[in-house]
Design a protein around this motif. Sequence first.
Motif, mmCIF file in Angstrom:
data_model
loop_
_atom_site.group_PDB
_atom_site.id
_atom_site.type_symbol
_atom_site.label_atom_id
_atom_site.label_comp_id
_atom_site.label_asym_id
_atom_site.label_seq_id
_atom_site.Cartn_x
_atom_site.Cartn_y
_atom_site.Cartn_z
ATOM 1 N N GLU A 80 0.819 -1.204 0.000
ATOM 2 C CA GLU A 80 0.000 0.000 0.000
ATOM 3 C C GLU A 80 0.855 1.256 0.000
ATOM 4 O OE1 GLU A 80 -3.869 -1.743 2.330
ATOM 5 O OE2 GLU A 80 -2.253 -0.902 3.522
ATOM 6 N N GLU A 81 0.325 2.318 -0.592
ATOM 7 C CA GLU A 81 1.040 3.587 -0.671
ATOM 8 C C GLU A 81 0.937 4.391 0.608
ATOM 9 O OE1 GLU A 81 -0.377 5.688 -4.061
ATOM 10 O OE2 GLU A 81 0.209 4.119 -5.447
ATOM 11 N N ALA A 82 -0.120 4.188 1.406
ATOM 12 C CA ALA A 82 -0.331 4.960 2.624
ATOM 13 C C ALA A 82 -1.206 4.156 3.583
ATOM 14 C CB ALA A 82 -1.012 6.292 2.281
ATOM 15 N N PRO A 83 -1.185 4.500 4.883
ATOM 16 C CA PRO A 83 -2.087 3.830 5.824
ATOM 17 C C PRO A 83 -3.543 4.066 5.422
ATOM 18 C CG PRO A 83 -0.447 5.120 6.995
ATOM 19 C CD PRO A 83 -0.333 5.476 5.548
ATOM 20 N N ARG A 84 -4.378 3.104 5.689
ATOM 21 C CA ARG A 84 -5.797 3.229 5.382
ATOM 22 C C ARG A 84 -6.604 2.330 6.297
ATOM 23 N NH1 ARG A 84 -4.979 1.142 -0.598
ATOM 24 N NH2 ARG A 84 -3.502 2.796 -0.368
ATOM 25 N N ARG A 85 -7.926 2.511 6.289
ATOM 26 C CA ARG A 85 -8.805 1.701 7.132
ATOM 27 C C ARG A 85 -9.186 0.381 6.487
ATOM 28 N NH1 ARG A 85 -13.902 4.671 9.315
ATOM 29 N NH2 ARG A 85 -14.600 3.086 7.902
ATOM 30 N N GLU A 86 -9.311 0.364 5.182
ATOM 31 C CA GLU A 86 -9.732 -0.846 4.482
ATOM 32 C C GLU A 86 -8.578 -1.366 3.640
ATOM 33 O OE1 GLU A 86 -13.338 -0.097 2.384
ATOM 34 O OE2 GLU A 86 -14.380 0.567 4.197
ATOM 35 N N HIS A 87 -8.378 -2.679 3.710
ATOM 36 C CA HIS A 87 -7.255 -3.301 3.000
ATOM 37 C C HIS A 87 -7.797 -4.480 2.202
ATOM 38 C CE1 HIS A 87 -4.804 -1.123 5.974
ATOM 39 N NE2 HIS A 87 -5.694 -1.551 6.830
ATOM 40 N N SER A 88 -7.381 -4.599 0.960
ATOM 41 C CA SER A 88 -7.768 -5.723 0.130
ATOM 42 C C SER A 88 -6.641 -5.976 -0.865
ATOM 43 C CB SER A 88 -9.080 -5.429 -0.603
ATOM 44 O OG SER A 88 -9.478 -6.553 -1.350
ATOM 45 N N HIS A 89 -6.139 -7.209 -0.874
ATOM 46 C CA HIS A 89 -5.011 -7.530 -1.748
ATOM 47 C C HIS A 89 -4.995 -9.041 -1.969
ATOM 48 C CE1 HIS A 89 -1.107 -6.704 -3.577
ATOM 49 N NE2 HIS A 89 -0.610 -7.732 -2.926
ATOM 50 N N THR A 90 -4.741 -9.467 -3.179
ATOM 51 C CA THR A 90 -4.632 -10.885 -3.482
ATOM 52 C C THR A 90 -3.188 -11.323 -3.272
ATOM 53 O OG1 THR A 90 -6.435 -10.717 -5.053
ATOM 54 C CG2 THR A 90 -5.011 -12.655 -5.230
ATOM 55 N N LEU A 91 -3.017 -12.362 -2.488
ATOM 56 C CA LEU A 91 -1.689 -12.866 -2.135
ATOM 57 C C LEU A 91 -1.528 -14.304 -2.611
ATOM 58 C CD1 LEU A 91 -1.639 -11.765 1.609
ATOM 59 C CD2 LEU A 91 -0.420 -10.664 -0.259
ATOM 60 N N ALA A 92 -0.302 -14.673 -2.902
ATOM 61 C CA ALA A 92 0.043 -16.075 -3.129
ATOM 62 C C ALA A 92 0.627 -16.588 -1.817
ATOM 63 C CB ALA A 92 1.054 -16.205 -4.254
ATOM 64 N N VAL A 93 -0.014 -17.572 -1.219
ATOM 65 C CA VAL A 93 0.430 -18.115 0.065
ATOM 66 C C VAL A 93 1.060 -19.474 -0.202
ATOM 67 C CG1 VAL A 93 -0.295 -18.828 2.378
ATOM 68 C CG2 VAL A 93 -1.419 -16.885 1.250
ATOM 69 N N PRO A 94 2.310 -19.675 0.218
ATOM 70 C CA PRO A 94 2.958 -20.977 -0.006
ATOM 71 C C PRO A 94 2.349 -22.044 0.901
ATOM 72 C CG PRO A 94 4.358 -19.576 1.340
ATOM 73 C CD PRO A 94 3.184 -18.737 0.921
ATOM 74 N N PRO A 95 2.604 -23.324 0.608
ATOM 75 C CA PRO A 95 2.104 -24.363 1.513
ATOM 76 C C PRO A 95 2.700 -24.156 2.904
ATOM 77 C CG PRO A 95 3.642 -25.282 -0.087
ATOM 78 C CD PRO A 95 3.416 -23.850 -0.460
ATOM 79 N N LEU A 96 1.939 -24.543 3.924
ATOM 80 C CA LEU A 96 2.426 -24.339 5.290
ATOM 81 C C LEU A 96 1.845 -25.385 6.218
ATOM 82 C CD1 LEU A 96 -0.005 -22.683 7.165
ATOM 83 C CD2 LEU A 96 0.429 -21.140 5.261
ATOM 84 N N PHE A 97 2.406 -25.440 7.419
ATOM 85 C CA PHE A 97 1.903 -26.312 8.471
ATOM 86 C C PHE A 97 1.288 -25.422 9.539
ATOM 87 C CE2 PHE A 97 5.780 -28.599 6.942
ATOM 88 C CZ PHE A 97 5.101 -29.549 6.202
ATOM 89 N N ILE A 98 0.174 -25.874 10.088
ATOM 90 C CA ILE A 98 -0.510 -25.116 11.133
ATOM 91 C C ILE A 98 -0.931 -26.089 12.227
ATOM 92 C CG2 ILE A 98 -2.774 -25.294 10.023
ATOM 93 C CD1 ILE A 98 -3.274 -22.375 10.987
ATOM 94 N N ASP A 99 -0.872 -25.620 13.471
ATOM 95 C CA ASP A 99 -1.293 -26.477 14.579
ATOM 96 C C ASP A 99 -2.756 -26.841 14.442
ATOM 97 O OD1 ASP A 99 1.178 -26.534 15.791
ATOM 98 O OD2 ASP A 99 0.741 -24.922 17.190
ATOM 99 N N ARG A 100 -3.056 -28.079 14.765
ATOM 100 C CA ARG A 100 -4.435 -28.566 14.692
ATOM 101 C C ARG A 100 -5.295 -27.879 15.759
ATOM 102 N NH1 ARG A 100 -6.445 -33.056 12.272
ATOM 103 N NH2 ARG A 100 -4.356 -33.823 11.871
ATOM 104 N N HIS A 101 -4.696 -27.538 16.896
ATOM 105 C CA HIS A 101 -5.415 -26.905 18.005
ATOM 106 C C HIS A 101 -4.668 -25.629 18.410
ATOM 107 C CE1 HIS A 101 -7.785 -30.544 18.368
ATOM 108 N NE2 HIS A 101 -6.664 -31.241 18.364
ATOM 109 N N PRO A 102 -5.379 -24.648 18.949
ATOM 110 C CA PRO A 102 -4.690 -23.422 19.400
ATOM 111 C C PRO A 102 -3.666 -23.716 20.487
ATOM 112 C CG PRO A 102 -7.083 -23.113 19.394
ATOM 113 C CD PRO A 102 -6.817 -24.577 19.154
#
Length: 170
Positions: free
Chosen positions: A88-110
């Motif tokens: 983004e060019e400047a701070p703002r209240r609303e954010h929207s952006h398409t990202l490419a997320v690589p494969p990852l591992f996440i905990d099954r439980h918090p």
Amino acid sequence: WLPPPPRPPPPAPPPPCRAATAPASHAGLTHACCGPLATRLDRFTPPAASPPPGAVALPAAHSFLFSTRGLEIEGDDAHGVDAQFPWEEAPRREHSHTLAVPPLFIDRHPVTTANYSAYRRATGYAPKDALNWLSNWRPGWPFTTPPGPAPLPPKSPPPRMADWPVTYVS
């Protein structure tokens, strides 16, 4: 005749921008405050080949829509001050952006407060700036906030919180 008043000292330089670190996918972008975004991938843990115990694999998302918005304390509804993401060019209240997320591992439980407490005991971890860190573990929270630098929280959460997800850790 009176001598002229002394000149005020020059203003202090601005603090370094926290947005100066970005993932490799943002290489070559420029941040309004600090110029080209630096990548510091050497500070991150190398990717694991298989899920750690208790984690599951998530596939890559080549077109993930990151979108968030909120109400701001500062500014009016049209000009509230919020975060500025690297794209983004400047701070703002609303954010929207398409990202490419690589494969990852996440905990099954918090991660629970008991899990985090065991991690702290095993590693001795404490952040450089403890302001608000594990603030809900401190006696009297949320009704008391001691003046001055934040004291480190107790080594263990209150027993009633042992199975709660850990918060105030960023």
